[in-house]
Design a protein around this motif. Structure first.
Motif, PDB file in Angstrom:
ATOM      1  N   GLY A 115      -8.867  16.597  -3.504  1.00 19.26           N
ATOM      2  CA  GLY A 115      -9.522  15.309  -3.437  1.00 19.26           C
ATOM      3  C   GLY A 115      -8.387  14.317  -3.341  1.00 19.26           C
ATOM      4  N   ILE A 116      -7.424  14.190  -4.497  1.00 19.06           N
ATOM      5  CA  ILE A 116      -6.673  13.267  -4.473  1.00 19.06           C
ATOM      6  C   ILE A 116      -5.502  13.263  -3.554  1.00 19.06           C
ATOM      7  N   GLY A 117      -5.024  14.501  -3.227  1.00 15.35           N
ATOM      8  CA  GLY A 117      -4.108  14.574  -2.214  1.00 15.35           C
ATOM      9  C   GLY A 117      -4.496  14.379  -0.810  1.00 15.35           C
ATOM     10  N   SER A 118      -5.748  14.752  -0.556  1.00 21.02           N
ATOM     11  CA  SER A 118      -6.419  14.249   0.858  1.00 21.02           C
ATOM     12  C   SER A 118      -6.530  12.652   1.125  1.00 21.02           C
ATOM     13  N   MET A 119      -6.968  12.062  -0.192  1.00 18.72           N
ATOM     14  CA  MET A 119      -7.192  10.623  -0.257  1.00 18.72           C
ATOM     15  C   MET A 119      -5.648   9.710   0.045  1.00 18.72           C
ATOM     16  N   ALA A 120      -4.740  10.400  -0.478  1.00 18.44           N
ATOM     17  CA  ALA A 120      -3.209   9.760  -0.439  1.00 18.44           C
ATOM     18  C   ALA A 120      -2.823   9.914   0.825  1.00 18.44           C
ATOM     19  N   VAL A 121      -3.255  10.592   1.824  1.00 24.73           N
ATOM     20  CA  VAL A 121      -2.873  10.928   3.019  1.00 24.73           C
ATOM     21  C   VAL A 121      -3.330   9.748   4.031  1.00 24.73           C
ATOM     22  N   VAL A 122      -4.465   8.872   3.724  1.00 22.46           N
ATOM     23  CA  VAL A 122      -5.030   7.796   4.319  1.00 22.46           C
ATOM     24  C   VAL A 122      -3.918   6.826   4.798  1.00 22.46           C
ATOM     25  N   PRO A 123      -2.955   6.335   4.037  1.00 23.28           N
ATOM     26  CA  PRO A 123      -2.056   5.510   4.284  1.00 23.28           C
ATOM     27  C   PRO A 123      -0.875   5.936   5.512  1.00 23.28           C
ATOM     28  N   LEU A 124      -0.845   7.268   5.237  1.00 18.57           N
ATOM     29  CA  LEU A 124       0.257   7.849   6.217  1.00 18.57           C
ATOM     30  C   LEU A 124      -0.397   8.036   7.387  1.00 18.57           C
ATOM     31  N   VAL A 125      -1.541   8.318   7.582  1.00 21.49           N
ATOM     32  CA  VAL A 125      -2.129   8.250   8.778  1.00 21.49           C
ATOM     33  C   VAL A 125      -2.290   6.941   9.710  1.00 21.49           C
ATOM     34  N   LEU A 126      -2.483   5.891   8.954  1.00 20.37           N
ATOM     35  CA  LEU A 126      -2.316   4.537   9.238  1.00 20.37           C
ATOM     36  C   LEU A 126      -1.157   4.126   9.775  1.00 20.37           C
ATOM     37  N   GLY A 127      -0.024   4.480   9.081  1.00 16.61           N
ATOM     38  CA  GLY A 127       1.351   4.257   9.276  1.00 16.61           C
ATOM     39  C   GLY A 127       1.938   5.188  10.486  1.00 16.61           C
ATOM     40  N   LEU A 128       1.609   6.410  10.506  1.00 12.61           N
ATOM     41  CA  LEU A 128       2.322   7.114  11.625  1.00 12.61           C
ATOM     42  C   LEU A 128       1.474   6.870  12.858  1.00 12.61           C
ATOM     43  N   ALA A 129       0.526   6.403  12.679  1.00  9.42           N
ATOM     44  CA  ALA A 129      -0.279   5.785  13.957  1.00  9.42           C
ATOM     45  C   ALA A 129       0.341   4.582  14.883  1.00  9.42           C
ATOM     46  N   ASN A 130       1.283   4.070  14.006  1.00 11.73           N
ATOM     47  CA  ASN A 130       1.888   2.794  14.595  1.00 11.73           C
ATOM     48  C   ASN A 130       3.302   3.203  15.062  1.00 11.73           C
ATOM     49  N   ARG A 131       3.419   3.113  16.325  1.00 10.23           N
ATOM     50  CA  ARG A 131       4.728   3.587  16.895  1.00 10.23           C
ATOM     51  C   ARG A 131       5.968   2.507  16.222  1.00 10.23           C
ATOM     52  N   GLN A 132       5.800   1.253  15.891  1.00 13.66           N
ATOM     53  CA  GLN A 132       6.758   0.500  15.429  1.00 13.66           C
ATOM     54  C   GLN A 132       7.197   1.139  14.002  1.00 13.66           C
ATOM     55  N   PHE A 133       6.317   1.600  13.259  1.00 12.95           N
ATOM     56  CA  PHE A 133       6.835   2.157  11.847  1.00 12.95           C
ATOM     57  C   PHE A 133       7.708   3.606  12.369  1.00 12.95           C
ATOM     58  N   LYS A 134       7.510   4.134  13.322  1.00 19.00           N
ATOM     59  CA  LYS A 134       7.993   5.483  13.601  1.00 19.00           C
ATOM     60  C   LYS A 134       9.243   5.194  14.247  1.00 19.00           C
ATOM     61  N   GLU A 135       9.498   3.933  14.793  1.00 21.21           N
ATOM     62  CA  GLU A 135      10.912   3.949  15.748  1.00 21.21           C
ATOM     63  C   GLU A 135      12.237   4.050  14.929  1.00 21.21           C
ATOM     64  N   LEU A 190       0.808  -1.212  -0.194  1.00 22.17           N
ATOM     65  CA  LEU A 190       0.026  -0.060  -0.127  1.00 22.17           C
ATOM     66  C   LEU A 190       0.830   1.199   0.012  1.00 22.17           C
ATOM     67  N   LEU A 191       2.016   1.344   0.665  1.00 30.58           N
ATOM     68  CA  LEU A 191       2.772   2.471   0.992  1.00 30.58           C
ATOM     69  C   LEU A 191       3.533   2.784  -0.514  1.00 30.58           C
ATOM     70  N   VAL A 192       3.845   1.695  -1.295  1.00 26.35           N
ATOM     71  CA  VAL A 192       4.511   1.719  -2.689  1.00 26.35           C
ATOM     72  C   VAL A 192       3.299   2.263  -3.536  1.00 26.35           C
ATOM     73  N   ALA A 193       2.133   1.818  -3.341  1.00 27.34           N
ATOM     74  CA  ALA A 193       1.021   2.406  -4.401  1.00 27.34           C
ATOM     75  C   ALA A 193       1.086   3.861  -4.059  1.00 27.34           C
ATOM     76  N   ASP A 194       0.837   3.991  -2.649  1.00 28.90           N
ATOM     77  CA  ASP A 194       0.681   5.653  -2.296  1.00 28.90           C
ATOM     78  C   ASP A 194       1.826   6.344  -2.652  1.00 28.90           C
ATOM     79  N   LEU A 195       3.267   6.105  -2.598  1.00 32.15           N
ATOM     80  CA  LEU A 195       4.282   6.586  -3.332  1.00 32.15           C
ATOM     81  C   LEU A 195       4.185   7.062  -4.731  1.00 32.15           C
ATOM     82  N   CYS A 196       3.493   5.944  -5.558  1.00 29.34           N
ATOM     83  CA  CYS A 196       3.658   6.117  -6.975  1.00 29.34           C
ATOM     84  C   CYS A 196       2.471   7.257  -6.975  1.00 29.34           C
TER      85      CYS A 196
END
Length: 328
Positions: free
Chosen positions: A274-294, A55-61
């Motif tokens: 619209g597209i910019g706000s939609m692409a933020v969803v994976p970032l919210v899910l990822g940054l909410a996980n402490r393990q991803f930010k460590e 999902l992150l790769v798709a969001d990056l693209c």
């Protein structure tokens, strides 16, 4: 070509780049931070995080393609192959991003709703097949215009490839793919919140029976407050990330049905938002996980430790030298 139209294109392009470049840069950098965090932490190398990595790769693209999406609406003189690539490639990335997001939601939904059968989930047993499903169908559907399902009439006198996608293609994508995907994610999230609410009530009931009290204790109030914050965070995320895209999508359908022209500036702002706000969803899910930010936090801490003591040492040397100099 009209001189007014020729002068309006650079203005529209500047507006597009001024909106999309900051959004695209933020999306790319944030995705890279989370991707590197998953890659560096071996404890995160498991199937659920591989789905999230896809999902992150798709969001990056999607972030990379974001500045080019509004350019499709501009009147430009393009060949058939160039017009196909300009329309099909961003649409493929968007559909792949959406399907990957649905699969991540589904995987986590099954983990909560049916944890006993979670390890036997088909997505875990056939991980390569799940990845193919997330990427190949969007590519096939987005490529249908190149196989003849298009409205290609050649560049007109304005110098544009007009209406590459037929109306039936757009209706099918919006109401057959995009909207059901968004509603399914909203339904799974709502069901998880209901399950969480039921479990919270059971915990509070057991706590009262053990303590033999009729009033809510401080622990129950903290649990209820935490649940309220969770519901509020989910609601605000949906409103901020999905509502702008839903508004843009239905506004486009209304103008498409009525066959009327609308302001290019309004179209650009709605599309980019619209597209910019939609692409933020994976970032919210990822940054909410402490393990991803460590990993990122550890890296920043190393930078501070490396440069901090040196800076402090130089300040101490400067202070000592200042104190050693005799007063005039």
């Amino acid at each position: 070509m009209d001189s007014n139209d020729s002068h309006s294109f650079p203005l529209e392009e500047r507006l597009i780049y001024s909106i999309t470049i900051p959004l695209s840069t933020s999306i790319i950098l944030a995705n890279l931070v989370i991707i590197l965090g998953i890659a560096w932490n071996r404890q995160l190398h498991n199937t659920p995080n591989y789905f999230f990595l896809s999902l992150l790769v798709a969001d990056l693209c999607t972030g990379v393609a974001l500045p080019f999406v509004p350019l499709m609406g501009l009147h430009r003189e393009l060949s058939f192959s160039s017009c196909m690539v300009a329309h099909i490639f961003p649409n493929f990335l968007f559909l792949a991003f959406l399907l990957n997001l649905v699969m991540v939601h589904y995987e986590r939904y099954i983990c909560i709703v049916n944890p006993l059968h979670y390890s036997n989930l088909w997505m875990h047993r056939n991980f390569p097949l799940a990845l193919l499903i997330a990427w190949v169908p969007p590519l096939l559907y987005a490529s249908l215009p190149s196989f003849g399902w298009n409205n290609w009439t050649g560049p007109d006198w304005h110098g544009c490839c007009k209406s590459m996608f037929p109306n039936t293609f757009i209706y099918l994508e919006v109401y057959g793919l995009v909207l059901p995907a968004i509603l399914s994610m909203a339904g799974m999230t709502g069901h998880v919140l209901l399950i969480t609410r039921g479990q919270l009530k059971d915990i509070c009931r057991l706590h009262r029976s053990v303590e033999r009290g009729s009033q809510a204790s401080d622990r129950e109030q903290r649990l209820n407050l935490r649940y309220t914050r969770c519901v509020l965070a989910v609601s605000l995320t949906f409103l901020a990330c999905w509502v702008p895209y839903l508004i843009y999508m239905h506004v486009c359908i209304v103008f498409l049905v009525s066959d009327t022209k609308w302001s290019s500036t309004t179209h650009i702002v709605l599309l980019c938002t619209g597209i910019g706000s939609m692409a933020v969803v994976p970032l919210v899910l990822g940054l909410a996980n402490r393990q991803f930010k460590e990993p990122a936090q550890k890296f920043l801490q190393k930078v501070r430790d490396r440069w901090g003591p040196g800076t402090q040492g130089s300040e101490e040397v400067a202070s000592r030298s200042g104190s050693a100099t005799p007063a005039p």
